[in-house]
Motif scaffolding. Structure first.
Motif, short mmCIF file in Angstrom:
data_model
loop_
_atom_site.label_atom_id
_atom_site.label_comp_id
_atom_site.label_asym_id
_atom_site.label_seq_id
_atom_site.Cartn_x
_atom_site.Cartn_y
_atom_site.Cartn_z
N TYR A 59 -10.93 -2.91 2.27
CA TYR A 59 -11.68 -4.14 2.57
C TYR A 59 -10.72 -5.26 2.96
N ARG A 60 -9.63 -5.40 2.22
CA ARG A 60 -8.66 -6.46 2.52
C ARG A 60 -8.04 -6.26 3.90
N ILE A 61 -7.70 -5.02 4.24
CA ILE A 61 -7.08 -4.74 5.53
C ILE A 61 -8.05 -5.03 6.67
N GLU A 62 -9.30 -4.62 6.49
CA GLU A 62 -10.30 -4.81 7.54
C GLU A 62 -10.64 -6.28 7.78
N HIS A 63 -10.46 -7.12 6.76
CA HIS A 63 -10.83 -8.54 6.88
C HIS A 63 -9.61 -9.45 7.06
N ALA A 64 -8.45 -8.86 7.32
CA ALA A 64 -7.24 -9.68 7.46
C ALA A 64 -6.95 -10.07 8.90
N GLU A 65 -7.75 -9.57 9.84
CA GLU A 65 -7.58 -9.89 11.26
C GLU A 65 -6.20 -9.48 11.77
N ILE A 66 -5.81 -8.28 11.41
CA ILE A 66 -4.53 -7.74 11.89
C ILE A 66 -4.72 -7.22 13.31
N ALA A 67 -3.90 -7.71 14.23
CA ALA A 67 -4.03 -7.33 15.64
C ALA A 67 -3.33 -6.01 15.92
N ARG A 68 -2.21 -5.80 15.28
CA ARG A 68 -1.42 -4.60 15.54
C ARG A 68 -2.04 -3.38 14.89
N LYS A 69 -2.04 -2.26 15.60
CA LYS A 69 -2.62 -1.03 15.08
C LYS A 69 -1.82 -0.53 13.88
N ILE A 70 -2.53 -0.08 12.87
CA ILE A 70 -1.89 0.42 11.64
C ILE A 70 -1.74 1.94 11.75
N SER A 71 -0.54 2.43 11.58
CA SER A 71 -0.29 3.87 11.66
C SER A 71 -0.81 4.57 10.43
N HIS A 72 -1.05 5.87 10.53
CA HIS A 72 -1.65 6.63 9.43
C HIS A 72 -0.75 6.70 8.21
N ASN A 73 0.58 6.64 8.42
CA ASN A 73 1.51 6.75 7.31
C ASN A 73 2.04 5.40 6.83
N GLN A 74 1.45 4.33 7.30
CA GLN A 74 1.92 2.99 6.91
C GLN A 74 1.48 2.66 5.48
N VAL A 75 2.34 1.97 4.75
CA VAL A 75 2.05 1.60 3.36
C VAL A 75 0.95 0.55 3.34
N ARG A 76 -0.13 0.87 2.65
CA ARG A 76 -1.28 -0.05 2.57
C ARG A 76 -1.36 -0.77 1.24
N ALA A 77 -0.61 -0.31 0.26
CA ALA A 77 -0.69 -0.94 -1.07
C ALA A 77 0.64 -0.84 -1.79
N ILE A 78 0.93 -1.86 -2.57
CA ILE A 78 2.10 -1.88 -3.45
C ILE A 78 1.59 -1.92 -4.88
N ARG A 79 2.07 -1.00 -5.68
CA ARG A 79 1.70 -0.96 -7.10
C ARG A 79 2.63 -1.89 -7.87
N VAL A 80 2.06 -2.71 -8.70
CA VAL A 80 2.85 -3.65 -9.51
C VAL A 80 2.49 -3.45 -10.98
N ILE A 81 3.50 -3.21 -11.81
CA ILE A 81 3.29 -3.12 -13.26
C ILE A 81 3.99 -4.31 -13.90
N MET A 82 3.25 -5.05 -14.70
CA MET A 82 3.82 -6.20 -15.43
C MET A 82 3.62 -5.98 -16.92
N THR A 83 4.71 -6.04 -17.66
CA THR A 83 4.65 -5.84 -19.11
C THR A 83 5.92 -6.40 -19.73
N GLY A 84 6.26 -5.94 -20.91
CA GLY A 84 7.46 -6.39 -21.59
C GLY A 84 7.89 -5.37 -22.62
N SER A 85 8.94 -5.68 -23.34
CA SER A 85 9.40 -4.77 -24.39
C SER A 85 8.26 -4.53 -25.39
N PRO A 86 8.08 -3.27 -25.82
CA PRO A 86 6.95 -2.92 -26.68
C PRO A 86 6.78 -3.83 -27.90
N GLU A 87 7.89 -4.11 -28.60
CA GLU A 87 7.78 -4.91 -29.83
C GLU A 87 7.25 -6.31 -29.53
N GLN A 88 7.75 -6.91 -28.44
CA GLN A 88 7.33 -8.27 -28.12
C GLN A 88 5.90 -8.30 -27.59
#
Length: 284
Positions: A59-88
């Motif tokens: 949905y985000r890609i389709e509504h971003a008005e990207i003019a350049r064609k997106i290749s089939h192997n292009q990265v569409r998402a970045i995974r982000v993990i946010m946390t901290g040391s277990p005890e804290q």
């Protein structure tokens, strides 16, 4: 012991559908407690008609008005993990500051990558350490970092394109300089929660999300084995302690019996002595 802020970024393959099953718990991982899965929270509201993380990426890609064609192997998402040391992180949760931590973590990420590019964020509380899985669609503006170098290498004249045109480019977000900046600013944001940045330039290796969870599962399995061993040792110790207590009680009973027997014998001897004395007095 230092309590570190943990920030993990990784490029997803294609629409990153495989990891969605883990994040959305359509498949329960072995390191998650099913009895606590209901505590997990969606922190981002999907657009109307969007049902899941995979659809939100598209949905985000389709509504971003990207003019350049997106290749089939292009990265569409970045995974982000946010946390901290277990005890804290456990302490943050116990002190009732987890909502503040979630809010500040997402506010920081919005400033870094843009609110519209964060299409999903899920707080997991059914694993050992509270953490957020955020999904970023890497849509950026500005001149491509490597465009001029690529043109020069190919012997072509470089034509500067519209710098404001949106484009899909994970490398702009995942560059070494950019990631270093994000590590620094995230640690600064997390300092109010007692979390600090890890050692800059350390030799700690960067691992994939799958490897991260494989190692985590392995550690949990080893902990379970260690707990079983400790439980067995505890039972053996309790049995030995019980035997010792029984032996002590038996010995105490024997000693008491001996004392009673000795007292009875002393009393009998005393009685006989008294009777003999009485008899001797009566003879006189």
């Amino acid at each position: 012991m230092a309590k570190f802020a943990v920030l993990h970024l990784e490029k997803g393959a294609g629409n990153d559908a495989p990891i969605s099953s883990h994040i959305e718990r359509t498949v329960n991982p072995s390191n998650a407690d099913k009895d606590r899965t209901h505590l997990n929270r969606e922190l981002i509201v999907f657009p109307e008609g969007v049902k899941n993380r995979t659809e939100a990426i598209q949905y985000r890609i389709e509504h971003a008005e990207i003019a350049r064609k997106i290749s089939h192997n292009q990265v569409r998402a970045i995974r982000v993990i946010m946390t901290g040391s277990p005890e804290q992180m456990q302490r943050i949760q116990e002190e009732g500051k987890l909502d503040d931590w979630c809010r500040d973590s997402l506010d920081w990420l919005r400033k870094e990558v843009g609110s519209e590019n964060i299409v999903s964020a899920v707080l997991h509380l059914d694993e050992q350490t509270p953490h957020i899985h955020a999904t970023v669609v890497p849509i950026v503006t500005g001149e491509r970092r490597k465009a001029r170098q690529e043109a020069q290498k190919a012997g072509k004249k470089y034509r500067k394109k519209n710098a404001n045109a949106p484009r899909l480019c994970a490398d702009d977000i995942m560059s070494k300089e950019r990631f270093k900046h994000m590590q620094n600013t995230y640690a600064q944001t997390m300092s109010k929660f007692g979390l600090v940045r890890g050692k800059e330039g350390s030799e700690a290796r960067h691992i994939s999300t799958q490897q991260y969870y494989r190692e985590l599962v392995g550690k949990n399995e080893q902990l379970e084995k260690d707990n079983e061993i400790l439980q067995t040792q505890k039972e053996q110790s309790n049995q030995e302690l019980s035997h010792i207590r029984n032996d002590i009680k038996t010995e105490e009973l024997k000693n008491k019996a001996a004392d009673i027997g000795s007292n009875i014998m002393d009393n009998r001897l005393a009685c006989r002595y008294f009777q003999s004395k009485t008899a001797a007095t009566g003879d006189r």
